[in-house]
Design an enzyme around this catalytic site. Structure first.
Site, PDB file in Angstrom:
ATOM      1  N   GLU A  37       0.811  -1.215   0.000  1.00 12.26           N
ATOM      2  CA  GLU A  37       0.000   0.000   0.000  1.00 12.26           C
ATOM      3  C   GLU A  37       0.852   1.276   0.000  1.00 12.26           C
ATOM      4  OE1 GLU A  37      -2.869  -0.200   3.172  1.00 12.26           O
ATOM      5  OE2 GLU A  37      -3.702  -2.083   2.469  1.00 12.26           O
ATOM      6  N   GLU A  45      -4.935  -8.703   0.880  1.00 14.25           N
ATOM      7  CA  GLU A  45      -5.575  -8.377   2.156  1.00 14.25           C
ATOM      8  C   GLU A  45      -7.060  -8.180   1.913  1.00 14.25           C
ATOM      9  OE1 GLU A  45      -4.229  -4.987   4.437  1.00 14.25           O
ATOM     10  OE2 GLU A  45      -2.130  -5.561   4.148  1.00 14.25           O
TER      11      GLU A  45
HETATM   12  O1  IFM Z   1      -3.993  -2.976   9.209  1.00  8.06           O
HETATM   13  C1  IFM Z   1      -3.945  -2.491   7.916  1.00  8.06           C
HETATM   14  C2  IFM Z   1      -2.777  -3.069   7.154  1.00  8.06           C
HETATM   15  O2  IFM Z   1      -1.577  -2.818   7.779  1.00  8.06           O
HETATM   16  C3  IFM Z   1      -2.718  -2.475   5.765  1.00  8.06           C
HETATM   17  N1  IFM Z   1      -3.982  -2.588   5.100  1.00  8.06           N
HETATM   18  C4  IFM Z   1      -5.153  -2.176   5.796  1.00  8.06           C
HETATM   19  C5  IFM Z   1      -5.212  -2.830   7.159  1.00  8.06           C
HETATM   20  C6  IFM Z   1      -6.476  -2.368   7.917  1.00  8.06           C
HETATM   21  O3  IFM Z   1      -6.438  -0.993   8.103  1.00  8.06           O
END
Ligand code: IFM
Length: 457
Positions: free
Chosen positions: A167, A363
């Site tokens: 990200e 994710e």
């Molecule tokens: O916890 C975070 C993660 O580190 C990166 N993506 C989003 C998740 C939830 O906010």
């Protein structure tokens, strides 16, 4: 060269975590200071004033966590390496004891039949590099190559699939424009410089790993479907899409920053920043793409308030974009994000069409308040049926995207453990395993059991 990414014949599954969110032990074995240590120590930076110094103490409890991953029955575990553990000063000397930790973790996973996949950067930049300007400086991108190569040299015989960044939108725009993530700087359009250096560092590491014989180098992006509300000015909606999605995809796919992006990010037209050869290096550098999806983004028109204030706070994370509001429809999770699984399906189909790359959902998951404890055959546990529904619907959306032709190889749940949720501290829980903050006891929630059953078929 052999590729190790799942083939995609069927959807494969994993569980993810990130170093600063779970490891704790921030002063152990020569680890240097990271920007998150510094930021979290700043009064008001995190909702509960807490930091990652203990977190889930996974630095010491990694075998327990490896047991949980193996017990879940997933194919792989996605972890990230903390740069300050490996190169405490950001450059130069390698701290072997830091690498030893990841060695032990990787072996523990392999012994249990779980494939480890690594991420080089999940936001814990060594503070020493931030002191020299952090991601606003080109030298940070160059330092990232030495660090990643040191990690790859030690772990690359056993960890085959790597992501350079997690990200980068958050690292650049929440870190250097909105200031709500480390390093907490509010420098507007300067954040576009950070974005370019992050992409450059991705390209440089991909090139170096390719030369070392690895063909499984990807990058993980939190792209979002952009769904403008009626009446949103076209330039505002386009600007949001440019800063959230195209600033990463355009260089990767086309080797350029497009005209719409340059309108909101004139910094990216600076030849001192974007040097000859940078974009050509980034183009085609990813062997796969990771998609982190939680919620769609709905820009809306600004309704002037009586005091004339028109700027929406989230606009700070989109520097250069004309003022917009951000709408969130119901239902929402505990962190306030809209639940809409069709956004994931659309994003996967569209990103595959745009890039042609193999995709992984790296994710996906949800924060819920997790207030309900029940007795079960294995003892008391959190009965998180809302999270079960979220995961079920998003896995189904992933399957639909595959049926529609998107080359999605895997689905990785965020996250294994309740952990340090950045600016939210320990107030928002995404884990499928509850972690008691006092005892560090891990207790699988109903969502863990549900996923386990689903994977058993
Ligand atoms: O916890 C975070 C993660 O580190 C990166 N993506 C989003 C998740 C939830 O906010």
């Amino acid at each position: 060269m052999t590729q190790h990414l799942p083939t995609g014949e069927q959807l494969t599954f994993g569980a993810a975590t990130a170093s600063y969110q779970i490891e704790g032990a921030t002063t152990a074995d020569g680890r240097g200071v990271s920007i998150w240590d510094t930021f979290a120590a700043t009064p008001g930076a995190t909702r509960d004033g807490k930091d990652g110094s203990v977190a889930c103490d996974s630095y010491h409890r990694y075998t327990e966590d490896a047991d949980l991953v193996a017990g879940l029955g997933v194919d792989y575990y996605r972890f990230s390496v903390a740069w300050p553990r490996v190169m405490p000063a950001g450059t130069g000397a390698v701290e072997e004891r830091g690498l030893d930790y990841y060695d032990r973790l990787v072996d523990a996973l392999l012994e249990r039949g779980v494939t480890p996949t690594g991420t080089f950067y999940h936001w814990d930049l060594p503070q020493a590099l931030e002191d020299k300007g952090g991601w606003l400086e080109r030298d940070t991108a160059l330092a990232f190559v030495d660090y990643a190569l040191a990690v790859h040299e030690r772990l690359g015989d056993r960890v085959k699939v790597w992501a350079t960044h997690n990200e980068p939108w958050c690292a650049a725009y929440l870190g250097y424009a909105a200031g709500v993530h480390a390093p907490g700087r509010r420098e507007g359009g300067q954040a576009h410089r950070a974005a370019h250096h992050l992409m450059l560092s991705h390209g440089l590491v991909a090139q170096a790993l390719h030369e070392a014989g690895n063909r499984d180098v990807g990058i993980v992006l939190n792209l979002a479907p952009i769904w403008p509300e009626p009446g949103t000015p076209a330039e505002a909606a386009d600007g949001v899409d440019a800063v959230r999605n195209r600033v990463w995809l355009d260089p990767l796919v086309d080797g350029e920053y497009d005209a719409g992006l340059l309108r909101v990010a004139p910094e990216l037209a600076d030849p001192d920043l974007v040097r000859d050869g940078d974009l050509a290096l980034i183009r085609g550098s990813a062997d796969w793409l990771g998609i982190n999806y939680y919620t769609p983004v709905r820009p809306g028109p600004v309704v002037p308030t009586p005091d004339g204030e028109e700027r929406h706070p989230e606009t700070d994370a989109y520097p250069g974009v004309p003022p917009v509001t951000f709408h969130v429809r119901e239902p929402r999770t505990h962190i306030g994000w809209e639940v809409e699984s069709s956004g994931l399906e659309e994003l996967l189909v569209e990103t595959h069409r745009r890039t042609g790359l193999p995709l992984m959902v790296t994710e996906n998951g949800a924060a819920y308040a997790d207030q309900t404890w029940v007795d079960g055959p294995d003892g008391r546990h959190v009965d998180d049926q809302d999270r079960v529904a979220y995961l079920r619907d998003h896995i189904a959306a992933t399957e639909r995207a595959r049926e529609a032709g998107a080359d999605v190889r895997g689905y990785i749940v965020w996250t294994l453990l309740d952990n340090f949720e950045w600016a939210e501290g320990y107030t928002k829980y995404f884990g499928i395993v509850h972690v008691d903050p006092d005892t560090q006891d891990r207790t699988p929630k109903a969502s863990y059991r549900w996923l386990q059953e689903r994977l058993r078929g």
